[in-house]
Design an enzyme around this catalytic site. Structure first.
Site, short mmCIF file in Angstrom:
data_model
loop_
_atom_site.label_atom_id
_atom_site.label_comp_id
_atom_site.label_asym_id
_atom_site.label_seq_id
_atom_site.Cartn_x
_atom_site.Cartn_y
_atom_site.Cartn_z
N GLY A 121 9.43 -35.54 -11.17
CA GLY A 121 10.85 -35.52 -11.51
C GLY A 121 11.41 -36.88 -11.86
N GLY A 143 14.67 -37.70 -12.46
CA GLY A 143 16.13 -37.73 -12.32
C GLY A 143 16.58 -39.04 -11.67
N PHE A 144 17.76 -39.03 -11.10
CA PHE A 144 18.30 -40.25 -10.48
C PHE A 144 17.36 -40.79 -9.40
CE2 PHE A 144 22.49 -38.58 -12.01
CZ PHE A 144 22.80 -39.67 -12.80
N VAL A 179 5.07 -28.72 -12.93
CA VAL A 179 4.15 -28.57 -11.82
C VAL A 179 4.21 -27.14 -11.31
CG1 VAL A 179 3.62 -29.29 -9.46
CG2 VAL A 179 4.30 -30.98 -11.18
N GLU A 212 35.73 -30.55 -14.45
CA GLU A 212 35.66 -31.44 -15.61
C GLU A 212 35.45 -30.65 -16.89
OE1 GLU A 212 32.73 -34.43 -14.36
OE2 GLU A 212 34.38 -35.65 -13.62
N ASP A 233 18.35 -34.42 -4.49
CA ASP A 233 18.91 -33.09 -4.22
C ASP A 233 17.96 -32.18 -3.45
OD1 ASP A 233 21.13 -33.84 -5.60
OD2 ASP A 233 20.91 -32.39 -7.24
N ALA A 281 24.47 -37.65 -7.27
CA ALA A 281 23.70 -38.80 -7.74
C ALA A 281 23.54 -39.88 -6.67
CB ALA A 281 24.36 -39.38 -8.99
N GLN A 282 24.60 -40.19 -5.94
CA GLN A 282 24.57 -41.34 -5.03
C GLN A 282 23.47 -41.25 -3.95
OE1 GLN A 282 25.56 -44.44 -4.73
NE2 GLN A 282 26.33 -44.22 -6.81
#
Lengths: 434, 434
Positions: free
Chosen positions: B15, B17-18, B83, B174, B305, B322-323
């Site tokens: 992965g 991602g962030f 995977v 949003e 996550d 994200a944080q």
């Protein structure tokens, strides 16, 4: 098709390319109702498609929403559809979303790739006439390298890294140059576990020189530029077949390649329903007189690539390029205005502003009517002409910024594979026609 | 999978991602071989996906090629694949493109949309977790209007112009705000033959306030902003079904809508093969200790996550944002370095920097640990935080330029429908899961 009735005569324009958009702009504030039909909801700046295909630009930067063009125009309509047929007797077009009556019809459908009847090439090769096709080529190039990394079969790997472009007109030449730069600037850095020097770019041309619509001088210069970039140019070779793996030619030459991009010919994107006498069969274009009126009709016009206006200087019609298309669209707009004022129409006269092609960083060839030059200055001219031809301030700004970034950083960041990636065998590969 | 043998122990990261990218960056110049696997060849900046979906940004501006991240790193590899399973006994992962042995495995697969088992909603609604999905939503929104223009059936037209968003977390809020601005700035001008005031944006929330992970004050402010923009917010309503046309809820309320975007829940994007005891079944997350080590293993980590680290302050694990992902990736990178130096690892401590959401032009809410504010200043803060979080100079510059253009011109030009358009009936509509 749900178009309101108007007191103005209705002009239906099929196609929002250079010709259609030029015409549409001229018709604002006139006493016509204008309906444009296109199978895309945007105008495509085709001369830069090759930069989308090679990751230098995003698709959005070279496209412009057609509805935005006509936002401020009164009694203008747009419909997203494909036209199936014209019923000239009843003055209506028949489309996927219904029928529509016209008072005047303008066919501006442009051109499509010509495979000269070879169905197997058509099935296995890619073409680059639309944005979806360019995005597909981009993904496909990168997928080939992801695939090459995985295989232990050397023959497969070589085929995956062998790019064959058929046709050395401006599109083939510009794409070959961009691929060669992509090899140096991107692929070498992105795929350290591959020997990128094995990557081949073969440009095959049936004629005896590249850019054969340009001057001899430009052909020679372009070929030298290509050679410096490592592109192999094959002249006097005609591709006879491509089965998805092997390209055969009319000589002993053959290549194994996963990627064949076909830019060797175009033909008109014909609409059914016109009298056969109006057509130039060989190239599927529509015969028009000097007012772009289709032979045999008094209310159907054709402009741009699809129109073949046979003149003394251009016995086979004008070249299928942006300039004649824009000029014919402009003039037909003026002539519609004259028509509404009962004034005589003006015949078309092509103003050849010259032609140009870029082969890569600091390299281009320019033919002006009386002057030919190449190299850095030609490249600067090429850039500014293309930049100012783009529709819309934001597109100009974004393209300019991308060019500066790519130039300074020797980079191009558009390398997203935006479709599901599957490890594939050559035999399951199918064409990308959208 | 054709990865060279190395004297360094191999870390396989699933992965990009962030969390995965943060970890990867920390591991440069260390004594590990690093192999990253992802089903996309780019990192996605998910917080701005909603702007891609609503035409404000191009996909390329919020994505970054993973191979570019590791271009300069030694003994780093990337493979484009999904995977299928982890074989913990033999220390290998099984993927679509073959198996791969690991010394250490890091699962950073992130999250996916949670439909809470309702297959019919899953089939008919759209979700917005990836770039292909966002582009699909963008095309779909515009196709609805192209379709609405054509129909003479008022009920159909209303359903085509009714957008239902389920879930009023940051994504739902949003997206609702951006759709409301799209209505005013674009759709009203682009579709003069439609009565755009008929367009509805319904935001449905099962809880009693929007943005329920933020402060009460921010919820109230956000709801007021949404109301001003014409978004209808429905609270305490649970969607029970959507058949592609009608949305039913647990109350009398029901809607006819062609477009349902589901942002009501996420769950871990689980990889098969781990012991059931390691999993938190309800949300499909992986239970980890304070070093992000997966319960029951000594060489498998999970970050972001997918990881559920149950602490006193976060008994259900950290928020899926994200944080925490970035901070866990960073720390695990440091801990791998400590490991190679035989130093003890450092436990994870979440540093909550706050959260924020924007609702449209000049409107945002910001929760800092000790201070909540909303309005114009919050909106400026939101913009700069997001701008500086983007990877890559060019992405920052292009996004900034687009924002300035969109702000000054009340426009967003990303409205290309880049997929074949077909006039469709509601019944043939299928989901967009890519």
């Amino acid at each position: 098709m749900n178009i309101p009735v108007s007191k103005n005569p209705r002009i239906v324009i099929i196609g929002g390319g250079f010709a259609g958009i030029a015409l549409e702009k001229k018709l604002k504030n006139t006493n016509y109702q204008v309906v444009m039909l296109d199978k895309h909801n945007y105008h495509t700046f085709q001369p830069l498609l090759y930069q989308v295909a090679t990751g230098g630009l995003e698709a959005g930067s070279i496209a412009y929403p057609i509805r935005k063009v006509i936002q401020q125009y009164h009694d203008f309509y747009f419909r997203l559809t494909s036209v199936k047929e014209i019923d000239t007797e009843n003055q209506k077009i028949i489309s996927e979303i219904g029928d529509l009556h016209y008072d005047y019809l303008v066919i501006a459908t442009g051109s499509k790739t010509n495979y000269f009847g070879n169905k197997e090439i058509e099935r296995n090769a890619m073409s680059m006439k639309t944005i979806p096709q360019s995005l597909n080529i981009r993904s496909f190039i990168l997928e080939n390298f992801e695939q090459a990394v995985l295989t232990k079969d050397e023959a497969d790997r070589n085929a995956l890294m062998n790019f064959v472009l058929v046709g050395a007109g401006p599109t083939g030449v510009e794409l070959a140059g961009a691929l060669a730069e992509m090899k140096k600037e991107i692929l070498q850095k992105d795929y350290p576990d591959l020997d990128i020097s094995q990557m081949q770019i073969n440009l095959i041309q049936s004629g005896d020189r590249v850019l054969n619509t340009m001057s001899e001088k430009s052909s020679v210069a372009a070929e030298k530029f290509l050679d410096n970039l490592g592109v192999k140019v094959w002249k006097n070779v005609r591709v006879t077949n491509y089965d998805g793996r092997t390209i055969s030619t009319n000589s002993d030459l053959s290549f194994d390649s996963a990627t064949v991009i076909w830019t060797a010919g175009v033909q008109g994107a014909i609409v059914h329903g016109l009298d056969a006498k109006s057509l130039v069969e060989r190239v599927e274009r529509i015969r028009v007189n000097q007012f772009n009126l289709v032979n045999g009709y008094d209310n159907i016009f054709a402009i741009g690539d699809i129109a073949s206006m046979e003149t003394e200087k251009f016995p086979q019609g004008h070249p299928m390029m942006a300039q004649p298309a824009i000029q014919q669209g402009d003039l037909l707009g003026d002539n519609f205005i004259k028509l509404s004022q009962n004034k005589p129409m003006k015949p078309f006269e092509y103003n050849d502003k010259g032609s140009m092609a870029t082969i890569g960083r600091n390299k281009a060839v320019v033919d002006l009517p009386k002057y030919h030059f190449s190299g850095f200055f030609a490249w600067v001219v090429w850039m500014f002409v293309h930049l100012f031809s783009l529709i819309g301030f934001k597109n100009k700004a974004v393209v300019f910024m991308n060019w500066i970034y790519n130039y300074i950083r020797f980079d191009r960041e558009g390398r997203l594979i935006v479709r599901p990636f599957k490890k594939r065998s050559f035999t399951t590969f199918t064409s990308d026609e959208i």
